[in-house]
Design an enzyme around this catalytic site. Structure first.
Site, PDB file in Angstrom:
ATOM      1  N   THR B  13       1.344  -6.266   0.957  1.00 37.17           N
ATOM      2  CA  THR B  13       1.936  -5.000   1.407  1.00 37.17           C
ATOM      3  C   THR B  13       0.971  -4.150   2.235  1.00 37.17           C
ATOM      4  O   THR B  13       1.295  -3.730   3.352  1.00 37.17           O
ATOM      5  CB  THR B  13       2.373  -4.181   0.174  1.00 37.17           C
ATOM      6  N   LYS B 106      -9.323  -0.746  -5.676  1.00 36.26           N
ATOM      7  CA  LYS B 106      -9.755   0.228  -6.694  1.00 36.26           C
ATOM      8  C   LYS B 106     -10.522  -0.430  -7.835  1.00 36.26           C
ATOM      9  O   LYS B 106     -11.557   0.070  -8.272  1.00 36.26           O
ATOM     10  CB  LYS B 106      -8.501   0.921  -7.245  1.00 36.26           C
ATOM     11  N   VAL B 133      -8.332   4.681  -3.478  1.00 39.30           N
ATOM     12  CA  VAL B 133      -7.798   5.680  -4.407  1.00 39.30           C
ATOM     13  C   VAL B 133      -6.800   6.576  -3.681  1.00 39.30           C
ATOM     14  O   VAL B 133      -7.101   7.127  -2.630  1.00 39.30           O
ATOM     15  CB  VAL B 133      -8.933   6.562  -5.000  1.00 39.30           C
ATOM     16  N   GLY B 135      -4.051   6.000  -1.954  1.00 38.40           N
ATOM     17  CA  GLY B 135      -3.375   5.521  -0.741  1.00 38.40           C
ATOM     18  C   GLY B 135      -3.619   6.339   0.510  1.00 38.40           C
ATOM     19  O   GLY B 135      -4.716   6.336   1.058  1.00 38.40           O
ATOM     20  N   LYS B 206      -8.451   5.829 -11.478  1.00 37.88           N
ATOM     21  CA  LYS B 206      -8.664   6.625 -10.258  1.00 37.88           C
ATOM     22  C   LYS B 206      -9.559   7.830 -10.559  1.00 37.88           C
ATOM     23  O   LYS B 206     -10.453   8.168  -9.784  1.00 37.88           O
ATOM     24  CB  LYS B 206      -7.324   7.084  -9.699  1.00 37.88           C
ATOM     25  N   GLY B 303       1.946   2.769  -0.944  1.00 44.44           N
ATOM     26  CA  GLY B 303       2.861   2.374   0.121  1.00 44.44           C
ATOM     27  C   GLY B 303       2.134   1.667   1.238  1.00 44.44           C
ATOM     28  O   GLY B 303       0.953   1.899   1.493  1.00 44.44           O
TER      29      GLY B 303
END
Lengths: 429, 429
Positions: B13, B106, B133, B135, B206, B303
């Site tokens: 992705t 990550k 971290v 996106g 994160k 995303g």
């Protein structure tokens, strides 16, 4: 450890914030940069004004700018005086003397940014200006670096703390514009002459700089169509809430097929939009791009320490560059020549508030005028003001501004319309 | 114009988002960097899986990692496979071969970040990880550069899209946790096994990375005290609204006099706080520092294109560094050794929901227990559930967690208390 000597020009609010952070966070700055940043000289007109401030041993006041510009030991000049005439001479002089420059001067950037960036690049030194727009919000670096891989399609900002303070107070406490303006002036949030803030001029200057970076094209203050907040009435704010909107003074730069549209105006935004929750003197900037979808940065758009923080981040970056002998990389990227789009053609939904005769048949006449202009109605609220007068609040479908101006003309031609009190744009989510 | 050849490792992705942006924004990237970034090889296990994607002429699939690591023409490796074992070997191999690395991994950063940053620095190459971290939210660069002059005192993040989507739906539509989880799974927003998200583990990973950068001290996942959202009931969300709160899963890292407190838990936050309006799958991170006061970054935490945007910004930065022959500058700055503060000592206001006997005198007994533990009540709402049972929702003053645990014990010892249903922290504005 390398020591880098810097000079501050000016010692007002932002300069003192910078000075305080450089002192208070000295250890952290050393650890993070590997460089000892030393304030060597502070140029001011009248040093006595600052006799209450204790300078570090390394630092002294100078009143002759040549003591900075001709001092070869100073590698970085931090211009925090403001204004464009003398400040420009100083920055120009510093760059030509191969000194790196950090500035917080929005007006200087607007007037001479590309020229000065070119000059810096030619002289192999850095020119940084994170603090020049939106104080503590790191928008310049974000646009230049973090979002560099995006085609930016739109930026929407709440870019003026004074007007956001006023509109927030009006919304949350139901006070009138005049009352809140007076309170803001008493608190020192608004100037005695508030024109630059409340007429949207300050926001337009910031928008021009941010749009220049976002759209790779030099954009001037004069390119921005500006409308201020002086006509906003608490009545409209109340109706807006009923429709699910908050009012904000927005700076909007948007890429359209026909060119760039550049506007500052008060607008209703849906209460669910992240910009709607930016309250008081806070600022925010919302950016749309073809990769990130949307990103918002929120924070203090002004103030001694927040703006000082941006100045210090630039000082640290330049200090590292100097220590690595790697200055002079930042270049302006104005390679594009998009047209500016006429504001009359921009489509938007509108909120209208009318005072009309409190009689049957009036709504039919109003509706007929809307239909004539091919504008449909999304919501309408009617409220009786007195036995003779009713108030109509109308939210229209999207249409070009020119249609709305024609509509208002046609409303004014109706005998049963007493006044078109307000016309406010609505921003879509 | 310099051409820089890069290799992508993995083609899932995020890699496809990166690939698409590099293609779609190729002209803009050239203009902004002065460099031609060329995808030379894409390492995948099974190229046939991607036969529907048209590669540019310059690019080809390889299935042997040595075709990347031993290819001297490749100057940058973009690791987008995820995982820690093979990915670590690849990144290590690339750095030792003096190739610059960009990664969105990550877990790799959490496990071996400082080692790999050191290795990069020793080999004079860059290692960048903006996308690892949150996106599309440019928080890494912001902490390393824009806010570098600040002593960071607190970071508070909504750092997991799945849980924020679930809590938003529960709040706005009054649906149960189980129903929304199922919907999220059907939509692909939640995994079949949602543990890592809903139990707060992803947010804790994160938080550990962002806290390491903010507090100049290496912080591990194990240092974070974690609590998930599985116990949150729509009943609590409704009471929260009455008290003026929204519920969010927060990651909080805070500097206290006794050390760093590191926690992930669901909390009520005032609806006026900027984090309260972060809805759906959006993420945000709110940072307090001694210069900036407060700053918030909001956007897409995951995303294909948003995360790809962060990868591309790193690729562009490294490409510029390569073209200027100035790589290898970014170093980890872990010089500090703050203690981790025991979570039992952290003070906070609490919301409690109790089911009690619907009789006179019960409130007096509850109040006595509160007084015994020296906890005062800020708000209380009582509602009758049925003739036998009343529900009490209580908001307490600030107190250490240990006091609250004692209080719950003492409530449970009361015969008139049927159950302590919920205990939720309240974040101050």
């Amino acid at each position: 450890m390398t020591t880098i000597k810097i000079a501050l020009l000016g010692f007002g609010t932002v300069a003192q914030g910078t000075f305080n952070l450089l002192q208070d966070n000295a250890e952290l700055i050393k650890n993070r940069t590997g460089v000892n940043v030393e304030i060597s000289k502070i140029y001011v007109r009248n040093p006595e004004k600052y006799s209450h401030i204790t300078l570090p041993e390394t630092a002294k006041y100078v009143t002759d700018i040549d003591e900075v510009l001709k001092d070869d030991s100073i590698q970085m000049v931090v211009e925090l005086m403001g204004g464009t005439s003398f400040a420009k001479d100083c920055v120009e002089g510093a760059l030509k003397a191969k000194k790196n420059v950090v500035t917080a001067n929005k007006d200087l950037l607007a007037e001479a940014g590309p020229y000065l960036l070119d000059l810096a690049s030619k002289n192999g030194v850095d020119l940084r200006f994170e603090a020049s727009v939106l104080g503590g919000i790191p928008i310049i670096r974000t646009l230049y670096e973090s979002l560099a891989g995006n085609r930016i399609t739109e930026i929407i900002g709440i870019m003026n703390g004074t007007t956001n303070f006023i509109l927030t107070k009006m919304s949350e406490e139901g006070l009138s514009y005049q009352d809140v303006l007076k309170e803001a002036q008493d608190l020192g949030y608004a100037e005695a002459d508030p024109t630059a803030d409340v007429e949207g001029l300050d926001a337009a200057r910031k928008l021009a700089i941010l749009a220049s970076i976002s759209f790779n094209r030099r954009i001037f203050f004069e390119d921005v169509t500006v409308e201020g907040i002086t006509c906003i009435d608490t009545e409209d704010i109340k109706f807006g809430k009923e429709f699910g909107y908050n009012i904000k003074l927005l700076g909007i730069a948007k890429e359209t097929a026909q060119g760039l549209s550049l506007n500052v105006y008060p607008a209703f935004i849906p209460t669910t939009h992240p910009l709607a929750s930016v309250r008081g003197s806070y600022n925010a900037i919302y950016v749309k791009g073809n990769g990130i979808d949307d990103v918002m940065l929120y924070g203090r758009g002004a103030g001694s320490l927040p703006t000082g923080s941006s100045v210090v981040s630039d000082i640290m970056e330049v200090a590292k560059n100097v220590s690595y002998n790697e200055t002079g990389r930042l270049k302006p990227f104005y390679y594009d020549q998009k047209d500016i789009y006429s504001p009359g053609k921009i489509q938007s939904s509108y909120y209208l508030r009318l005072a009309v005769d409190n009689k049957t048949g009036v709504l039919a006449k109003i509706s007929a005028k809307l239909a004539e202009q091919k504008i449909s109605v999304l919501s309408i609220v009617q409220r009786n003001m007195d036995p003779e007068t009713a108030v109509l609040a109308i939210v229209t479908s999207k249409c070009p501004r020119s249609y709305i101006l024609n509509l208002i003309d046609s409303f004014n031609s109706l005998r049963s319309v007493k006044a078109v009190n307000s016309v406010i744009r609505i921003m879509e989510a």
